[in-house]
Design an enzyme around this catalytic site. Structure first.
Site, short mmCIF file in Angstrom:
data_model
loop_
_atom_site.label_atom_id
_atom_site.label_comp_id
_atom_site.label_asym_id
_atom_site.label_seq_id
_atom_site.Cartn_x
_atom_site.Cartn_y
_atom_site.Cartn_z
N GLY A 1 0.79 -1.28 -0.09
CA GLY A 1 -0.03 -0.06 -0.17
C GLY A 1 0.84 1.19 -0.09
N ARG B 1 14.60 0.14 1.55
CA ARG B 1 14.69 -1.19 2.43
C ARG B 1 15.47 -2.25 1.33
NH1 ARG B 1 9.03 -2.81 5.52
NH2 ARG B 1 8.52 -3.29 3.36
N ASP C 1 0.63 -11.11 6.80
CA ASP C 1 1.40 -10.53 5.61
C ASP C 1 2.43 -9.76 6.16
OD1 ASP C 1 -1.00 -9.06 7.24
OD2 ASP C 1 0.12 -7.12 6.34
N ASP D 1 8.75 -5.57 8.34
CA ASP D 1 7.84 -4.83 8.71
C ASP D 1 7.77 -4.33 10.06
OD1 ASP D 1 7.01 -4.59 6.26
OD2 ASP D 1 5.28 -6.13 6.51
#
Length: 496
Positions: free
Chosen positions: A95, A175, A255, A265
């Protein structure tokens, strides 16, 4: 196709992109106005083979913010689905993360916070400086601790405003990882009945990252069951490392689980201060699903979700369950091994059977964990002080950590009797597994507050300490000390 080297020193090819349009959407990052450097990781730049002069340039600043195309990159956002807080969330996807591509060294480069994508679900596609500093620093901190993780190449900021609970400034983290594929990628195609795409994804992951699964005799030569087993074992080893350093991920949705067993994340994470097994670091986690002591079982639950997604390829439930079984074997074994290393008990005493030594070690481990939990003793400081005390032979600094010393006074002689190696040798090993510095919440918060006033010195200092957390770093003892009282009031949520 491999593209020629550009001025940055990067050479690209794009194997994930070749899976096809069902897996991603091609798009360009959305530029941020007047970007500026917040931090750069020279270590990650060297990993990519980046030209040092280019990495310090204005061109690099704009490229790694998403404001200038990087020669050879083919940006895309990938689609995936997943379970969030144990509930099926349906289609998700990148997103706010845009993959620039894969280098010829097999490393993918991704910009997080680079703008809206088709998978933003109404969001703005941006990341804020506050959370981006935390992710940048923790990515490199985990690497410094020897824990598998995505890496952070750079952190850039802009004065463009982003609304979360309040108005904040935008930032982009570049990243780096061998792959950003998650459990949720497999769940996405399984849930939508796209078996051909599911098989293509699994074949891609096996070919790229788990080639031994193709030639295995395990499970009658079933490569997809072997893949599930291999992922289970990597995940188990990762969780053992998290638990041994007191790391709380905070949002272990499917996820957010890497197919390569990487820490991925960094949202509402925390390193424990006082040892509270039931600590919840995520203010949004009102049920405590992702409490520290629940992380190993949640990882196993997530692997079950992956197994369900892979079932059309594996063929039968019994084989899938058998492939998952390795998690329950690897996690306790790896956790005990790491805890023994923290205690300096790598090898059994001469003449002692391995099983007997393991039973003794388990009693010592359980005993000290109970003592630490009873008084919420600082996790990192206890283990570091124990390492130094074994070296000096003076346990006063260890016993001083406890108000009621009855328990620790009884535990220490049993611990001393078990140590097989000489104190200096044991301490040398212990000092390499028990860090002096971790990214505590209050240290991150102090760096954030400076950075919000365009002073990035706090980020730079922390990066230096966290890249080599086992070193002493004279002059920075305060950053290895007890957290201030106000640290307990810091609330970290999923908002970023």
């Amino acid at each position: 196709m491999t593209l020629p080297t550009d001025i940055s020193g990067l050479r690209w090819h794009h194997r994930f992109a070749m899976l096809g349009a069902a897996f991603h959407t091609r798009l360009q990052p959305t530029p941020l106005p007047e970007p500026y450097w917040v931090a750069r990781s020279d270590a990650t730049a060297r990993l990519l083979g980046l030209d040092a002069q280019w990495f310090a340039s204005d061109e690099a600043l704009e490229a790694l913010t998403g404001s200038r195309p990087l020669a050879g990159a083919e940006p895309l956002a990938s689609v995936y689905s997943g379970h969030q807080f144990g509930v099926w969330a349906g289609q998700l996807g990148d997103g706010r993360a845009i993959l620039l591509g894969e280098t010829t060294d097999g490393l993918e480069v991704q910009l997080k916070g680079a703008g809206r994508t088709p998978y933003s679900r109404g969001g703005d596609g941006r990341a804020v400086l506050r959370s981006s500093i935390r992710e940048f620093l923790c990515s490199e901190a985990m690497h410094g601790l020897g824990i598998p993780t995505t890496r952070a190449l750079s952190l850039t900021g802009s004065d463009q405003r982003v609304r979360r609970e309040t108005l904040e400034t935008a930032a982009v983290v570049a990243r780096v990882a061998p792959s950003f594929i998650r459990f949720g990628h497999f769940e996405h195609f399984a849930a939508s009945g796209q078996d051909a795409e599911l098989r293509a994804l699994a074949d891609y992951v096996i070919e790229r990252y788990y080639p031994a699964c193709r030639s295995t005799e395990r499970f009658g030569g079933n490569a997809y069951a072997a893949l599930l087993e291999a992922v289970s074992e990597r995940t188990a080893a990762l969780l053992a490392q998290w638990q041994s350093v007191g790391f709380c991920h905070g949002v272990m949705n499917t996820d957010n689980m890497s197919i390569l067993g990487l820490t991925i994340d960094y949202g509402p994470f925390q390193f424990l201060d006082g040892f509270d097994p039931g600590h919840i670091c995520n203010h949004s986690d009102t049920s405590g699903r992702y409490a520290f002591n629940q992380q190993p079982s949640v990882a196993y639950w997530n692997l079950h979700a992956l197994a369900q997604a892979l079932l059309p390829l594996i063929g039968d439930k019994e084989t899938a369950v058998s492939a998952l079984a390795s998690y329950k074997r690897v996690f306790p074994s790896e956790f005990d091994r790491r805890m023994r290393a923290k205690l300096g008990l790598d090898t059994p005493p001469p003449g002692t059977a391995v099983a007997e030594a393991e039973a003794t070690d388990r009693l010592l481990i359980d005993g000290v964990l109970s003592l630490l939990a009873a008084e919420r003793t600082d996790w990192t400081i206890f283990w570091r002080r124990l390492s130094v005390a074994v070296q000096s032979g003076d346990m006063a600094a260890v016993t001083d950590l406890f108000i009621d010393r009855t328990g620790i006074d009884a535990w220490l002689p049993a611990y001393a009797a078990r140590r097989a190696a000489g104190p200096a040798q044991a301490a040398g090993r212990m000092l390499q597994v028990n860090p002096k510095f971790v990214l505590r919440n209050h240290l991150g918060q102090e760096a954030i507050e400076l950075a919000q006033n365009k002073d990035f010195s706090g980020v730079a200092i922390l990066l230096t300490l966290l890249e080599s957390p086992f070193d002493d770093h004279p002059g920075h003892e305060a950053m290895a000390g007890f957290p201030p009282d106000w640290a307990s009031t810091i609330e970290i949520s999923c908002s970023s």
